[in-house]
Design a protein around this motif. Structure first.
Motif: not given
Length: 242
Positions: A200-227
């Motif tokens: 879900g790139h940036a939209l998914g990352t924003v949603r992950a930060f709404e779940i928890s800070h840890q989920a947001g960090a791993f979403a950032s990792l997934g988005m960055s490495l996928t990019g």
């Protein structure tokens, strides 16, 4: 049309003659989108950025201004996309210990996930007879906007079509990941965040930060490495295939 009417009709065009009009409209639409998102009790299928995009589209359609006028002014905001993406390194650094502990499954999972994310949309469009411009617009749809825009321009795709594909991908990924995590009873924020970032790139990352800070960090990792993976592999595969 009276002189007063002609003067009033020219006001929106005067506003958008400078970046102030486009920037003001964008910020106002975003904050209104956040407010409406809260009033609707945070629906995952309708994040604030989608509401803001619809509001901006409605204003442009109703006022005597063109999309080129808006894009010209909003280009100043586009410059901030790159630094905003780089700033995600902060939560990544804060979760470095967790990421080190899980580097093997991440390294094994990410290339396959990023490849599938690019391939299935291109394959479906190709089977339906889409031209190369459409395929080039859909291929980078799962990576963050700054990288996706550069890739689409390099491959010869349409920026407008790409932006629509990015929005659709982000919303679908948020809805799909949350539904699947509930159905499969996955409650680990690291897994949910990584899946949101990869798909879900940036939209998914924003949603992950709404779940928890840890989920947001791993979403950032997934988005960055996928990019990064897509930016390296996709042009090579595209030119070989073309």
């Amino acid at each position: 049309m009276s002189e007063l009417g002609a003067t009033l009709a020219a006001v929106p065009q005067a506003w958008f003659a400078t970046p102030i009009g486009a920037i003001g409209l964008t910020l106002a639409a975003y904050f209104l989108g956040v407010h409406l998102f809260k009033l609707m009790r945070h629906p995952s299928w309708c994040p604030p950025v989608i509401i803001a995009a619809l509001l901006i589209a409605a204003v442009i359609a109703l006022l005597p201004i063109g999309i080129d006028d808006y894009n010209r002014g909003a280009a100043w905001l586009m410059l901030l996309l790159g630094p905003a993406t780089v700033a995600l390194a902060v939560p990544l650094y804060q979760q470095l210990g967790q990421i080190r502990a899980l580097w093997k499954p991440i390294v094994l999972t990410l290339p396959l996930s990023a490849t599938l994310a690019a391939c299935y949309a291109v394959l479906i469009a190709w089977l339906l007879g889409a031209p190369p411009e459409v395929l080039a617009s859909l291929a980078p749809k799962s990576v963050t906007s700054p990288i996706a825009l550069s890739l689409t321009q390099e491959l010869g795709g349409s920026t407008a079509l790409l932006m629509g594909a990015l929005m659709t991908t982000g919303i679908t990924a948020i809805f799909g990941v949350e539904w699947l995590s509930r159905w499969m009873r996955i409650r680990d924020p690291r897994l949910i965040g990584l899946a949101l970032g990869i798909n879900g790139h940036a939209l998914g990352t924003v949603r992950a930060f709404e779940i928890s800070h840890q989920a947001g960090a791993f979403a950032s990792l997934g988005m960055s490495l996928t990019g990064a993976f897509t930016a390296i592999v996709l042009p090579l595969v595209w030119h070989l295939w073309a």
